[in-house]
Write a protein that holds these residues in place. Sequence first.
Motif, PDB file in Angstrom:
ATOM      1  N   GLU A 202       0.756  -1.262   0.155  1.00 50.72           N
ATOM      2  CA  GLU A 202      -0.070  -0.203   0.057  1.00 50.72           C
ATOM      3  C   GLU A 202       0.917   1.327  -0.131  1.00 50.72           C
ATOM      4  O   GLU A 202       0.421   2.278  -0.579  1.00 50.72           O
ATOM      5  N   VAL A 203       2.108   1.261   0.571  1.00 47.52           N
ATOM      6  CA  VAL A 203       2.566   2.616   0.932  1.00 47.52           C
ATOM      7  C   VAL A 203       4.158   1.859   0.838  1.00 47.52           C
ATOM      8  O   VAL A 203       4.561   0.822   1.503  1.00 47.52           O
ATOM      9  N   VAL A 204       5.346   2.576   0.188  1.00 45.83           N
ATOM     10  CA  VAL A 204       6.582   2.531   0.326  1.00 45.83           C
ATOM     11  C   VAL A 204       7.479   3.550   0.366  1.00 45.83           C
ATOM     12  O   VAL A 204       7.048   4.626  -0.165  1.00 45.83           O
ATOM     13  N   TYR A 205       8.281   3.478   1.469  1.00 42.29           N
ATOM     14  CA  TYR A 205       9.113   4.729   1.707  1.00 42.29           C
ATOM     15  C   TYR A 205      10.483   4.334   1.043  1.00 42.29           C
ATOM     16  O   TYR A 205      11.174   3.476   1.413  1.00 42.29           O
TER      17      TYR A 205
ATOM     18  N   ALA B 128      -1.217   2.415  10.533  1.00 44.57           N
ATOM     19  CA  ALA B 128      -1.742   1.296  11.275  1.00 44.57           C
ATOM     20  C   ALA B 128      -2.604   0.029  10.379  1.00 44.57           C
ATOM     21  O   ALA B 128      -3.593   0.368   9.669  1.00 44.57           O
ATOM     22  N   ASP B 129      -2.060  -0.850  10.674  1.00 43.32           N
ATOM     23  CA  ASP B 129      -2.665  -2.010   9.869  1.00 43.32           C
ATOM     24  C   ASP B 129      -2.474  -2.236   8.464  1.00 43.32           C
ATOM     25  O   ASP B 129      -3.259  -3.088   7.701  1.00 43.32           O
ATOM     26  N   ARG B 130      -1.646  -1.566   7.923  1.00 46.81           N
ATOM     27  CA  ARG B 130      -1.354  -1.426   6.648  1.00 46.81           C
ATOM     28  C   ARG B 130      -0.289  -2.226   5.871  1.00 46.81           C
ATOM     29  O   ARG B 130       0.397  -2.772   6.883  1.00 46.81           O
ATOM     30  N   THR B 131      -0.258  -2.526   4.683  1.00 49.91           N
ATOM     31  CA  THR B 131       0.978  -3.176   4.277  1.00 49.91           C
ATOM     32  C   THR B 131       2.018  -2.180   3.604  1.00 49.91           C
ATOM     33  O   THR B 131       1.605  -1.480   2.847  1.00 49.91           O
ATOM     34  N   VAL B 132       3.105  -2.183   4.290  1.00 46.07           N
ATOM     35  CA  VAL B 132       4.083  -1.182   4.223  1.00 46.07           C
ATOM     36  C   VAL B 132       5.378  -1.739   3.741  1.00 46.07           C
ATOM     37  O   VAL B 132       5.696  -2.900   4.166  1.00 46.07           O
ATOM     38  N   GLY B 133       6.073  -1.069   2.798  1.00 41.92           N
ATOM     39  CA  GLY B 133       7.406  -1.158   2.406  1.00 41.92           C
ATOM     40  C   GLY B 133       8.431  -0.187   2.659  1.00 41.92           C
ATOM     41  O   GLY B 133       8.162   0.828   2.782  1.00 41.92           O
ATOM     42  N   VAL B 134       9.399  -0.720   3.054  1.00 45.15           N
ATOM     43  CA  VAL B 134      10.800   0.204   3.571  1.00 45.15           C
ATOM     44  C   VAL B 134      11.968  -0.293   2.670  1.00 45.15           C
ATOM     45  O   VAL B 134      12.261  -1.644   2.489  1.00 45.15           O
TER      46      VAL B 134
END
Length: 334
Positions: A182-185, A305-311
Motif C-alpha cells: 500500500e505504501v513504500v518509503y 496502522a494495519d496497512r501493508t508497508v514497504g521500506v
Amino acid sequence: MTDTYAVPTATGLPDHADLLDATRAVREVFPATPQQVWPLLGQDLGATVWVKHENHTPLGAFKARSAVVFFDRLARSGPLPRGVVSATRGNHGQALAYAAGRHRIPATVVVPHGNSREKNDAMRALGAELIEHGDDFQESLDHAVRLADERGIMLAPNFHPWIIAGAGTYALELLSAVPDLEVVYVPIGLGSGVCGMLAAKAALAHPVEVVGVVSAGATAYADSIAAGELVSTPVTTTLADGMACRTPRADALALIRDGVSRLVTVTDDEVSAAMRLLFRSTHNVAEGAAAASTAAAVQERARNADRTVGVVVTGGNVDTDVYAAQLGRTVDGA
C-alpha cells in the motif's frame, strides 16, 4: 585540454521494456535480492512491513544495479570510453569501479575530504583511483567535471535514465512480489532510487503510494519542491551521507515532484534509532541513508496502522566505528 567522451542521450522514466532489459543485465551479474516480512519490525510499526534488502547485493547497496545496467547499455551503444570519472560519497563510486572493471575501463572517483574510510578502502580495492577533493559532494562533483574535461574521459553520471532503469530493477522485484503493497518509503539522495520506484510503479500500474524520504540535514529536494524552483541547501547530516545532496538536479526534481505522494523529513537521531531497530528486529546492518526509510515509517506509524508497508534498505555500507556508536546509543530507550 581534450574533448570529453559524451554520455549517450536518454530522457524520461524507463518503461516496462526498459526495466525488463535492465533486469536481464543485472541477472547476468547477480541474483534478485530478497524482500521479506520481519514480524518483530511489524510489531514495532503496527503494520505488515516488507523490507527490500538492497544491502544484499554484491556491493552491499542498490547502486550496483545501476552501474551494471549503465555499462551494459554503454557497451551496446558504441565504442567504450578510455576512462570514466565521477563523484560519490561511496556506494556510487564502488558500483562505478565494479562495473567499469568488468569492461576493463579505468575508473576515477572523487570523494569529499572526511569521507567514509571503509567506503574509500572498498573503492580502492575494486580498482578505482581515489581522489579526495572538496568539503561536500557538490564540490567533489565540480572537480570530477574538470577532470573529465582535462583527461578527455567520460563523466559517468550519478543520475541518468539508464541509472534509473538499473535502480528500477529492485523496485520491479518488490512490487511484483507484493502486489498488495500500500505504501513504500524510499530515501532520496540525488534521486535515482526513488525515480526507479516511480518507474516500476508506472510499468506495473501498481497502486502503491510512493513516499520520498529526505534528511533534515539535507533538505534541498524538499526546499526546491516547496519553492517551485531549484534551491541549494547546506548539508549538515553526519549520519545519512548517502542523502547528502546540496544541489538538486532539475530532471530528478521534476520526476520526484510529479511522482511521489509526499516527502517525509527525518533527523539523524531518528535515523540512528532506525538503524538500531533494524538490527534488533532483522539482524541486518543498514547504513544511515538506508535506515531513513524505516525512520520515516516509524514517524508515520499511526498513519499506517494495519496497512501493508514497504521500506527500502538501500545499503549496508557503514563504517564499523560509526555503526558501533549508533548501536551503543540508548536514546528514548531504543
